[in-house]
Motif scaffolding. Structure first.
Motif, mmCIF file in Angstrom:
data_model
loop_
_atom_site.group_PDB
_atom_site.id
_atom_site.type_symbol
_atom_site.label_atom_id
_atom_site.label_comp_id
_atom_site.label_asym_id
_atom_site.label_seq_id
_atom_site.Cartn_x
_atom_site.Cartn_y
_atom_site.Cartn_z
ATOM 1 N N MET A 104 0.828 -1.204 0.000
ATOM 2 C CA MET A 104 0.000 0.000 0.000
ATOM 3 C C MET A 104 0.865 1.258 0.000
ATOM 4 O O MET A 104 0.564 2.241 -0.706
ATOM 5 C CB MET A 104 -0.913 0.009 1.237
ATOM 6 C CG MET A 104 -1.795 1.240 1.337
ATOM 7 S SD MET A 104 -2.572 1.417 2.969
ATOM 8 C CE MET A 104 -3.560 -0.065 3.023
ATOM 9 N N SER A 139 1.073 4.223 -2.834
ATOM 10 C CA SER A 139 0.748 5.610 -2.474
ATOM 11 C C SER A 139 1.953 6.530 -2.553
ATOM 12 O O SER A 139 1.820 7.740 -2.328
ATOM 13 C CB SER A 139 0.163 5.653 -1.062
ATOM 14 O OG SER A 139 -0.991 4.856 -0.954
ATOM 15 N N SER A 172 -1.457 1.658 8.411
ATOM 16 C CA SER A 172 -2.353 1.792 7.266
ATOM 17 C C SER A 172 -3.013 3.167 7.262
ATOM 18 O O SER A 172 -3.081 3.831 6.218
ATOM 19 C CB SER A 172 -3.408 0.691 7.310
ATOM 20 O OG SER A 172 -4.377 0.876 6.296
ATOM 21 N N ASN A 173 -3.487 3.623 8.418
ATOM 22 C CA ASN A 173 -4.102 4.949 8.503
ATOM 23 C C ASN A 173 -3.091 6.050 8.200
ATOM 24 O O ASN A 173 -3.418 7.055 7.548
ATOM 25 C CB ASN A 173 -4.691 5.160 9.893
ATOM 26 C CG ASN A 173 -5.938 4.341 10.129
ATOM 27 O OD1 ASN A 173 -6.588 3.887 9.181
ATOM 28 N ND2 ASN A 173 -6.287 4.125 11.392
ATOM 29 N N LYS A 217 -2.494 6.248 4.475
ATOM 30 C CA LYS A 217 -3.647 6.877 3.817
ATOM 31 C C LYS A 217 -3.655 8.393 4.026
ATOM 32 O O LYS A 217 -4.081 9.144 3.139
ATOM 33 C CB LYS A 217 -4.939 6.290 4.362
ATOM 34 C CG LYS A 217 -5.171 4.825 4.012
ATOM 35 C CD LYS A 217 -6.437 4.304 4.673
ATOM 36 C CE LYS A 217 -6.645 2.817 4.418
ATOM 37 N NZ LYS A 217 -7.849 2.305 5.131
ATOM 38 N N PHE A 245 -8.815 10.404 3.264
ATOM 39 C CA PHE A 245 -9.509 9.204 3.704
ATOM 40 C C PHE A 245 -10.767 8.946 2.877
ATOM 41 O O PHE A 245 -11.227 7.814 2.766
ATOM 42 C CB PHE A 245 -9.871 9.313 5.195
ATOM 43 C CG PHE A 245 -8.703 9.053 6.107
ATOM 44 C CD1 PHE A 245 -8.369 7.772 6.483
ATOM 45 C CD2 PHE A 245 -7.928 10.095 6.568
ATOM 46 C CE1 PHE A 245 -7.300 7.520 7.317
ATOM 47 C CE2 PHE A 245 -6.855 9.867 7.402
ATOM 48 C CZ PHE A 245 -6.529 8.572 7.778
ATOM 49 N N LYS A 304 -9.928 6.675 0.010
ATOM 50 C CA LYS A 304 -9.439 5.325 0.309
ATOM 51 C C LYS A 304 -10.394 4.681 1.294
ATOM 52 O O LYS A 304 -10.471 5.080 2.447
ATOM 53 C CB LYS A 304 -8.025 5.388 0.889
ATOM 54 C CG LYS A 304 -7.046 6.062 -0.082
ATOM 55 C CD LYS A 304 -5.713 6.366 0.572
ATOM 56 C CE LYS A 304 -4.790 7.115 -0.378
ATOM 57 N NZ LYS A 304 -3.511 7.471 0.237
#
Length: 554
Positions: free
Chosen positions: A418, A422, A452-453, A456, A507, A510
């Motif tokens: 991820m 990104s 992960s957050n 993002k 956010f 995603k």
């Protein structure tokens, strides 16, 4: 001593010395009274005979602490005592006579001085019946002036009419008056502060008594020293039984957790210290031995003297019942949905793979969208079931030693794809080599959710930092820091709620289930830990996972 012009009047120097000694002793305590006594002595002596000699006068005023001057009938200085010499820096008066008004009085006050002198010398009253004592400003050396109070008394010395002048330095009185005013002002302020304090204490006492939640005050040894009526009602103890009990007699410790409905954390952290400054859930015990779930917050009372703390204990039985009903409903619905969704997802996967024949163009794209959404729904249902299982206490942890470095690297590996997609770089910093006791898969899940957050939230080309270290409180701290837009302050209290998504454009683009932080918080509660959040709008955010090295077994 016998006066040559009045042999019938005998002035005994020994008696005078004794009287003057008494006056001097009084002067140390009350100068005003001493001056009145000295003047009275002069009047008494003068009334007994018609004239004094200069030697007699010097005996009378030698020990006086107040400055005194003798003026002849022309207003010239004829003598002075030591106190006057020190105050006014006067030289010997045996030389050429000096006009007292010219030498001592400021120019604008000389007329009033001479008018008062003439009135006293002649024995007549001044205009308006004013007294002979008045304020006047005197000259000192180097241009300085002295505010003074002047009293003039007629006297005959050596057969010549003179005037005895008594001076009172008003600087000390002005200072005393200033101090008195300061004292009065301070007294008024203190009175006002005391009134405000009484009002504040009365208001706090009213809140303390009327609160429906339990409020318990404890000392540095955690012994109960005060409590409100709600505490008596909730726990069933009498006012006579609570003194001497400790906070741990009312809430916790961990060995009682299994008796508490819906599970609970501990009051004591892994280092054996009561958790101060945190809000946590635990179990509380009534006098009859029954338990109930409680939310506890312990804060220190900032005050001088021995350490004091206040514990706020809230009975959350109703809240837990509502959560249980809600979780049961979600669990039933999720179980009923997961089976058909799994079947639908499998069928769509087969269609997308061409098992039922080739699919081309827009039809293939529609199948792909349906399969992706099915995957997302299955992940959401799995997360909901996992969360329900954790919060109900049915999720069993596999406790084992976990190295912080391995924990961080496993989480990075899970989100590396991820991050590359990104355009975000993950920077690792591990400065802790102690092993922590916990469920490795669950702990990796927490760090993975945080990473992960962060990915993002970060713009392309930014760095996301992840670090592990031992904190000053002896607990493991794993921090994840991003360079995104930050978290608005009004959203911080709701971050860990179910299905809560930050109002951030990054956010919105995603998708996620909105359960990641809620699950992470629950996992940390299972490990007797917590998650702290730092950062405001426009300066990124830092999430820190904190837990004892001893883990849930502590």
């Amino acid at each position: 001593m016998i006066h040559p012009r009045n042999p019938g009047v005998v002035v005994r120097s020994g008696a005078v010395a004794v009287i003057l000694g008494i006056i001097a002793w009084i002067a140390l305590r009350s100068p005003g009274v001493a001056v009145l006594l000295l003047l009275a002595l002069l009047v008494l002596v003068f009334s007994r005979r018609r004239s004094l000699t200069m030697a007699d006068l010097e005996v009378l005023w030698a020990e006086s602490l107040e400055p005194m001057l003798l003026l002849d009938h022309r207003g010239r200085l004829a003598g002075h005592n030591r106190a006057a010499s020190r105050l006014l820096t006067l030289a010997d008066t045996s030389g050429e006579p000096v006009d007292a008004a010219e030498r001592l009085v400021v120019e604008e006050a000389r007329g009033a001085w001479r008018e008062r002198f003439d009135a006293v010398l002649s024995g007549r009253k001044r205009k308006g019946g004013e007294e002979t004592a008045a304020r006047v400003t005197l000259n000192l050396e180097e241009g300085e002036t002295l505010p003074a109070r002047v009293a003039m008394v007629p006297l005959e010395v050596g057969g010549e009419r003179c005037v005895l002048v008594h001076l009172r330095d008003l600087r000390a009185e002005a200072r005393v008056a200033e101090l008195e005013e300061t004292l009065r002002s301070s007294t008024r302020q203190l009175t006002q502060k005391e009134l405000e304090l009484q009002i504040t204490q009365a208001r706090k006492a009213a809140i303390f008594s009327a609160s429906l939640d339990c409020i318990v005050g404890v000392d540095g040894q955690w012994k109960v020293i005060e409590w409100n009526p709600a505490t008596v009602s909730a726990f069933g103890y009498t006012d006579g039984e609570l003194p001497g009990m400790t906070l741990l007699d009312l809430v916790g410790p961990d060995r009682e957790a299994e008796r508490c409905p819906n599970g609970a954390g501990g009051v004591v952290d892994g280092g054996g210290r009561v958790r101060v400054g945190e809000r946590f859930e635990t179990c509380a015990r009534r006098r009859d031995g029954s338990v109930f779930p409680a939310e506890v917050s312990v804060v220190r009372v900032e005050a001088a003297g021995p350490p004091l703390l206040t514990a706020y204990i809230v009975d959350i039985t109703e809240r837990k019942n509502v959560e249980r009903i809600k979780n049961e409903f979600i669990s039933i619905v999720s179980h009923e949905l997961r089976t058909p969704l799994t079947s639908i997802r499998g069928s769509l996967g087969l269609l997308e793979g061409g098992v039922a024949g080739p699919i081309e163009g827009s039809a293939r794209e529609l199948v792909h969208i349906a399969r992706s959404n099915s995957d997302r729904l299955i992940r959401l249902i799995n997360d909901m079931l996992d969360l329900e299982k954790m919060q109900s206490g049915k999720d069993e942890l596999l406790i084992e030693p976990v190295e912080p470095g391995a924990l961080v690297r496993s989480a990075i590996a899970a989100v590396q794809g991820m991050a590359e997609e990104s355009g975000v770089v993950i920077v690792e910093e591990v400065d802790c080599h102690r092993t922590v006791m916990g469920d490795k898969d669950r702990l990796v899940q927490v760090v993975t959710n945080l990473l992960s957050n962060a990915v993002k939230a970060s713009p392309r080309g930014a760095e996301v930092g992840v670090s592990a270290r031992e904190g000053p409180d002896g607990r493991l701290r794993v921090s994840v820091e991003d360079r995104g837009d930050g978290i608005p302050a009004d959203q911080l209290p709701y971050l860990f709620d179910r299905f809560k998504r930050i109002d951030n454009p990054a956010f919105r683009q995603k998708r996620g289930t909105g359960l990641g932080l809620a699950i992470s918080k629950t996992i940390m509660a299972q490990h007797h830990g917590t998650i702290e959040v730092e950062g405001g709008t426009g300066r990124g955010a830092r999430f820190t996972m904190i837990m004892p090295f001893e883990g849930p077994q502590a």
